[in-house]
Scaffold this active site. Structure first.
Site, PDB file in Angstrom:
ATOM      1  N   GLN A 103       9.474  -2.633  -6.072  1.00 18.86           N
ATOM      2  CA  GLN A 103       8.298  -3.325  -6.595  1.00 18.86           C
ATOM      3  C   GLN A 103       7.204  -2.404  -7.126  1.00 18.86           C
ATOM      4  O   GLN A 103       6.524  -2.751  -8.078  1.00 18.86           O
ATOM      5  CB  GLN A 103       7.728  -4.215  -5.492  1.00 18.86           C
ATOM      6  CG  GLN A 103       6.684  -5.189  -5.976  1.00 18.86           C
ATOM      7  CD  GLN A 103       6.616  -6.398  -5.077  1.00 18.86           C
ATOM      8  OE1 GLN A 103       7.421  -7.303  -5.189  1.00 18.86           O
ATOM      9  NE2 GLN A 103       5.678  -6.404  -4.178  1.00 18.86           N
ATOM     10  N   GLU A 147      -0.276  -5.793 -11.449  1.00 15.21           N
ATOM     11  CA  GLU A 147      -1.199  -4.827 -10.854  1.00 15.21           C
ATOM     12  C   GLU A 147      -1.603  -3.722 -11.818  1.00 15.21           C
ATOM     13  O   GLU A 147      -2.116  -2.684 -11.413  1.00 15.21           O
ATOM     14  CB  GLU A 147      -0.590  -4.263  -9.565  1.00 15.21           C
ATOM     15  CG  GLU A 147      -0.383  -5.381  -8.543  1.00 15.21           C
ATOM     16  CD  GLU A 147       0.112  -4.910  -7.199  1.00 15.21           C
ATOM     17  OE1 GLU A 147       0.424  -3.707  -7.063  1.00 15.21           O
ATOM     18  OE2 GLU A 147       0.190  -5.738  -6.282  1.00 15.21           O
ATOM     19  N   ASP A 192       4.354  -3.652   5.694  1.00 22.60           N
ATOM     20  CA  ASP A 192       3.519  -4.678   5.048  1.00 22.60           C
ATOM     21  C   ASP A 192       4.033  -6.055   5.467  1.00 22.60           C
ATOM     22  O   ASP A 192       3.530  -6.657   6.409  1.00 22.60           O
ATOM     23  CB  ASP A 192       3.551  -4.491   3.533  1.00 22.60           C
ATOM     24  CG  ASP A 192       2.864  -5.626   2.776  1.00 22.60           C
ATOM     25  OD1 ASP A 192       2.075  -6.364   3.385  1.00 22.60           O
ATOM     26  OD2 ASP A 192       3.117  -5.787   1.562  1.00 22.60           O
ATOM     27  N   LYS A 227      -3.936  -6.026   4.655  1.00 24.79           N
ATOM     28  CA  LYS A 227      -4.326  -7.015   3.640  1.00 24.79           C
ATOM     29  C   LYS A 227      -5.051  -8.121   4.386  1.00 24.79           C
ATOM     30  O   LYS A 227      -4.423  -8.878   5.131  1.00 24.79           O
ATOM     31  CB  LYS A 227      -3.086  -7.595   2.953  1.00 24.79           C
ATOM     32  CG  LYS A 227      -2.310  -6.608   2.102  1.00 24.79           C
ATOM     33  CD  LYS A 227      -1.016  -7.251   1.621  1.00 24.79           C
ATOM     34  CE  LYS A 227      -0.319  -6.406   0.560  1.00 24.79           C
ATOM     35  NZ  LYS A 227       1.022  -6.930   0.239  1.00 24.79           N
ATOM     36  N   ARG A 283      -4.066  -7.490  -3.232  1.00 29.50           N
ATOM     37  CA  ARG A 283      -2.902  -8.351  -3.433  1.00 29.50           C
ATOM     38  C   ARG A 283      -2.611  -8.381  -4.925  1.00 29.50           C
ATOM     39  O   ARG A 283      -3.446  -7.993  -5.738  1.00 29.50           O
ATOM     40  CB  ARG A 283      -3.147  -9.788  -2.939  1.00 29.50           C
ATOM     41  CG  ARG A 283      -3.449  -9.971  -1.475  1.00 29.50           C
ATOM     42  CD  ARG A 283      -2.436  -9.395  -0.508  1.00 29.50           C
ATOM     43  NE  ARG A 283      -1.058  -9.828  -0.608  1.00 29.50           N
ATOM     44  CZ  ARG A 283      -0.431 -10.604   0.264  1.00 29.50           C
ATOM     45  NH1 ARG A 283      -1.065 -11.090   1.312  1.00 29.50           N
ATOM     46  NH2 ARG A 283       0.855 -10.893   0.132  1.00 29.50           N
ATOM     47  N   SER A 284      -1.434  -8.892  -5.287  1.00 28.14           N
ATOM     48  CA  SER A 284      -1.110  -8.929  -6.720  1.00 28.14           C
ATOM     49  C   SER A 284      -1.965  -9.951  -7.464  1.00 28.14           C
ATOM     50  O   SER A 284      -2.213  -9.812  -8.654  1.00 28.14           O
ATOM     51  CB  SER A 284       0.376  -9.206  -6.928  1.00 28.14           C
ATOM     52  OG  SER A 284       0.775 -10.316  -6.178  1.00 28.14           O
ATOM     53  N   LYS A 300      -4.669   1.133  -1.597  1.00 29.59           N
ATOM     54  CA  LYS A 300      -3.710   0.729  -2.625  1.00 29.59           C
ATOM     55  C   LYS A 300      -4.388  -0.370  -3.415  1.00 29.59           C
ATOM     56  O   LYS A 300      -4.593  -1.461  -2.889  1.00 29.59           O
ATOM     57  CB  LYS A 300      -2.488   0.166  -1.896  1.00 29.59           C
ATOM     58  CG  LYS A 300      -1.171   0.561  -2.450  1.00 29.59           C
ATOM     59  CD  LYS A 300      -0.073  -0.059  -1.626  1.00 29.59           C
ATOM     60  CE  LYS A 300       0.403  -1.315  -2.273  1.00 29.59           C
ATOM     61  NZ  LYS A 300       1.710  -1.765  -1.794  1.00 29.59           N
TER      62      LYS A 300
END
Length: 431
Positions: free
Chosen positions: A167, A209, A317, A342, A371-372, A393
């Site tokens: 991903q 992203e 995650d 997250k 998050r995306s 990130k």
């Protein structure tokens, strides 16, 4: 001056054009906090529930009017008159009122938006930046650091419409002396990557992203083109820039095997996929791998941690979903050595801070993450600095929903100066 006098919820739009929840919390001194909940694409099955309406006549069923109604109704009534500075109490009131294990009554999107908005309003009432207020809530007042960014410059998997299974392929500008310099290095590599891809006749459209999303011959080719871009930008791979990956392996785990569709449907056992990743770490300076196996494959993760855990950072995650109960079990079993944070996976600021603390106390690292599906809300920048988490990130070097976080970090670094050191590679487990 910090009593809550008004709470407003509304439906706004995220970076994918889907609705999300925004909350406004007003305090008696005229202070206001505004926050929005993000939303994921590859989600762990044990995440707190993101409440969607399911009404196909609105937003293809993705509306959040039920969650907004919860903010404007029961949540607002429950927190009115309460002190916004007492974050733990505000969050406990909402969680208890919801009454479910996974926040499915009101939705984690409703509870989180109010939780973050209350924190922002409280910070304003104290006359301090959000990161400073978060450090106080964290029990670490005045302790800050600037995070090392993991920049997702090639998107695959659920974040892109291409044939790449893994991903995220990320760069970490470890040779930088500051966050601002890290952003510059990331930007330069990102632009050189576009040139490398174009020269090969590959697509330079971006994914969710902000990273490029080309069709490639293999997952290893993604690392190869990034290596080429790093060199073209005038940097040395392994010294100035290291690499990281998010496999999001749950997304290609089928019938007990890891199936790479982009590589001719090659199928691997847990052990085989671990050694596939190990081979990549021998070819390239990969210092961090996230979700290298399926979230339920704990035996596989134990093996992967044994093989790779003393060499590189192994981030959980979907594995841990920012949940202290699951993380505690992982720590006891020696699974992975890092957690991705997250806050919408768990649904409140208090529980997020608890997960970061538990990880750090156990010698695990904590990587703060977007998050995306994002908005212009840059709270995670303040969270990373205020908890001195060390790593963040937050996507690539394009799309305002990603860049908003980098810009906030640049502002914070400027404000804090030497009070917030940038420690680079030292923040990464195993380095």
């Amino acid at each position: 001056m910090s009593k809550i006098v008004k709470v407003i919820g509304r439906e706004i739009i995220d970076s994918r054009g889907n609705p999300t929840v925004e909350a406004e919390v007003h305090l008696e001194g005229g202070f206001v906090g505004l926050a929005a909940a993000p939303s994921g694409a590859s989600t762990g099955s044990r995440e707190a529930l993101e409440l969607r309406d399911g009404d196909k006549s609105r937003f293809l069923g993705k509306g959040v009017l039920k969650a907004v109604a919860a903010v404007n109704g029961p949540i607002a009534q429950a927190v009115l008159g309460k002190d916004a500075k007492d974050q733990a109490n505000i969050d406990k009131i909402m969680i208890d009122l919801d009454g479910t294990e996974n926040k499915s009554q009101f939705g984690a999107n409703a509870i989180l938006a109010v939780s973050l908005a209350a924190a922002k309003a409280a910070a304003a009432s104290k006359g301090m930046p959000l990161y400073e207020h978060i450090a106080e809530l964290n029990g670490t007042p005045g302790k800050f650091s600037m995070p090392l960014p993991m920049m997702n410059i090639i998107n695959g998997g659920e974040h892109a419409d291409n044939n790449v299974d893994i991903q995220e392929f990320m760069i970490q500008p470890v040779g930088a002396k500051s966050l601002k310099e890290a952003v510059r290095i990331g930007s330069e590599v990102f632009h050189h990557l576009a040139k490398v891809l174009k020269a090969k006749g590959l697509n330079t459209a971006v994914g969710d992203e902000g990273g490029y999303a080309p069709n490639l011959g293999s997952n290893a080719e993604a690392l190869a083109v990034i290596a080429e871009a790093v060199k073209a930008a005038g940097y040395e791979l392994g010294k100035d820039v290291t690499l990281a990956m998010d496999c999001a392996a749950s997304e290609f785990y089928k019938d007990g095997k890891y199936v790479l569709a982009g590589e001719g449907n090659k199928a691997f056992t847990s052990e085989e996929f671990t050694h596939f990743l190990e081979d990549l770490t021998k070819q390239y300076p990969i210092v961090s791998i996230e979700d290298g196996l399926d979230e339920s494959d704990w035996d596989g993760f134990a093996y992967q941690t044994k093989v790779l855990g003393d060499k590189i950072q192994l981030v959980g995650d979907d594995l841990f979903v920012t949940n202290t109960k699951i993380l505690k079990e992982g720590i006891e079993k020696g699974i992975a050595n890092s957690i991705l944070i997250k806050f919408n996976q768990i649904g409140s600021l208090t529980e997020t801070l608890a997960a970061i603390k538990m990880a750090k106390d156990a010698g695990y690292t904590a990587v703060i993450s977007h998050r995306s599906g994002e908005t212009e809300d840059a709270t995670i920048a303040d969270l990373a600095v205020g908890t001195a988490a060390g790593q963040i990130k937050t996507g690539s070097m394009s799309r305002s929903d990603r860049v908003a976080k980098y810009n906030q970090l640049i502002r914070i670094e400027e404000a804090l100066g030497s009070r917030a050191p940038f420690n680079g590679l030292k923040e990464v487990k195993g380095q």
